[in-house]
Enzyme design. Structure first.
Site, short mmCIF file in Angstrom:
data_model
loop_
_atom_site.label_atom_id
_atom_site.label_comp_id
_atom_site.label_asym_id
_atom_site.label_seq_id
_atom_site.Cartn_x
_atom_site.Cartn_y
_atom_site.Cartn_z
N LYS A 81 0.90 -1.11 -0.26
CA LYS A 81 0.09 0.19 -0.12
C LYS A 81 0.87 1.15 -0.06
CE LYS A 81 -3.93 1.86 2.90
NZ LYS A 81 -4.59 1.49 3.90
N SER A 156 -9.35 1.49 3.13
CA SER A 156 -8.60 2.36 2.31
C SER A 156 -7.42 1.41 1.30
CB SER A 156 -8.02 3.40 3.01
OG SER A 156 -7.01 2.75 4.00
N SER A 180 -9.44 -0.90 7.10
CA SER A 180 -9.08 -0.74 5.71
C SER A 180 -8.31 -2.10 5.17
CB SER A 180 -7.95 0.36 5.87
OG SER A 180 -8.90 1.44 6.08
#
Length: 443
Positions: A81, A156, A180
């Site tokens: 990420k 996310s 997330s």
């Protein structure tokens, strides 16, 4: 042969490297080529790290040839990420506020994973500054959902999940502050592990709320999650052999978690409960009023800290932000220091009540999300829809963060519908064993 690599688990790829059937350099090149040519890759990867990946793959190939592999995953490429610092490569956390930000060293968890032999393929798109459960990001890119090309992927860690779901990485590392890792894992039919706060280092991870921020893997299997956790900790993975649901004690959380549950998530959860019972688990339904009270502390705890961390950066250039994310951050301006402290003190009391209530169970289970992935275009044009869907997307997952738990989400028989198993803090090894048995029952 190479065509099958994109559908293999990280563990299976690692075992094939150990057996001499796959060369790490060829494996990494295959994934880099797919990233370069896949039509959806620009919506999934913020940037590939080709030079780094090739160098790391060559090192893994040399170790394999010399019989000096560092573990099962040595030579397996994964994605990260875009909030994990990568030395010499931009880390922008999905925000124009951080455009061009290039750290000079890796995040600690990336350092550990690299030492274990994992190969860094690149950085994946995410919700802006990680402050949304939807995965909608008009500032950088909105990754696609595996099961509905009109829908968001969940956030996310949206690009992390889709890099795996679309075969552009065997596994991924994301972060989880309020859901997330688990939301995008569930919406893209993956396994996702939210670790206990403090279990893995967040040094070198762009923060959202440091007291809730956690690091966790997204993958095809529970085994992959266990191996990735061990790699980031620098320890041996837990023994998952012989895991069984016979005699397992599970509790269905009725408070909050089953409210306004939509049809397909409800069907997936009910079917999963039936399968778990058939495999030997005993399921009891419980109510926990402390959960409802804790949910009422969310703005003070999450939004207050998030705005405190980001206020100065945001207010220098608020026009660079997606207005709906900006609005969420600014809501934290109304949280006073006394309110924040009082909320944390009360939350610690509520966590103790929860611990006492659930101590007799191996895990508490609930639908990972009460909704399906929302329509991306409508989220952009309908303010009320955006607010409602974002809050619902995060509602069930946030319970695990508020109570300080470790949580595993598994796919169910309904696409984009997951079931979560919540366990006590720092009980990841036991949760992963339980999850291995549950995974077998669900598939």
């Amino acid at each position: 042969m190479k065509g099958t690599w994109f559908h293999m688990s990280a563990a299976d790829l690692g075992r094939a490297i150990g057996e001499g059937r796959i060369n790490p350099v060829e494996l990494t090149e295959a994934f880099l080529e797919k990233i370069a040519n896949h039509p959806l890759a620009p919506r999934i990867y913020a940037r590939a790290t080709e030079v780094r990946a090739r160098g790391e793959a060559m090192g893994a190939a040399s170790r394999a040839k010399a019989g000096l592999r560092r573990g099962i995953l040595d030579g397996v490429p994964i994605s990260w990420k875009d909030l994990f610092d990568t030395a010499g490569d931009a880390t922008e956390a999905g925000s124009a506020l951080l455009r061009g930000r290039t750290p000079d060293r890796d995040a600690v968890v990336l350092e550990m994973a690299t030492h274990a032999g994992l190969v860094c393929l690149g950085k994946t798109h995410m919700s802006e500054l990680a402050f949304s459960g939807l995965g909608l990001n008009p500032v950088t890119a909105t990754p696609p959902c595996l099961n509905d090309d009109r829908a968001v992927a969940g956030g996310s860690s949206s690009g992390a999940a889709t890099s795996v779901a679309f075969g552009l990485a065997p596994a991924a590392i994301g972060s989880d502050t309020g859901g997330s890792v688990r939301i995008p894992a569930a919406w893209n039919d993956l396994v996702g592990l939210k670790t206990t706060s403090g279990r893995l280092s967040i040094s070198g991870v762009v923060p959202l709320c440091e007291r809730f921020d956690t690091v966790g893997p997204l993958a095809y299997t529970v085994e992959d999650c266990a191996l990735l956790l061990a790699a980031m900790e620098g320890r041996r993975p837990p023994d998952l052999t012989g895991a069984d649901l016979a005699g397992a004690r599970l509790a269905v959380l009725e408070t909050v978690a089953l409210d306004n549950l939509r049809e397909r998530p409800a069907n997936g959860f009910d079917d999963a409960c039936t399968r778990l019972t058939r495999a030997g688990a005993t399921i009891t339904r419980i109510r926990a009023p402390e959960v409802a009270e804790a949910m009422g502390l969310t703005v003070a705890l999450f939004t207050g800290e998030a705005y405190g961390i980001w206020r100065d950066t945001i207010e220098k250039a608020p026009e660079k932000m997606f207005p709906r994310i900006l609005e969420r951050f600014r809501a934290g301006a109304a949280v006073s220091a006394p309110d924040y402290v009082a909320a944390w003190r009360r939350l610690m009391d509520l966590r103790q009540i929860w611990h006492d209530r659930t101590a007799g169970f191996d895990a508490v289970i609930l639908p990972t999300s009460p909704i399906l992935p929302p329509n991306a275009d409508r989220l952009m044009t309908d303010q009320d829809y955006y607010v409602t869907e974002n809050l619902l997307a995060l509602r069930n997952t946030r319970i695990g963060n508020l109570m300080g738990l470790c949580v595993l989400t598994l796919p169910t028989s309904e696409p984009s519908c997951g079931i979560s198993l919540m366990a006590a803090p720092m009980a990841e090894d036991r949760l992963l064993r339980l999850g291995t048995a549950a995974e077998r029952a669900l598939t």
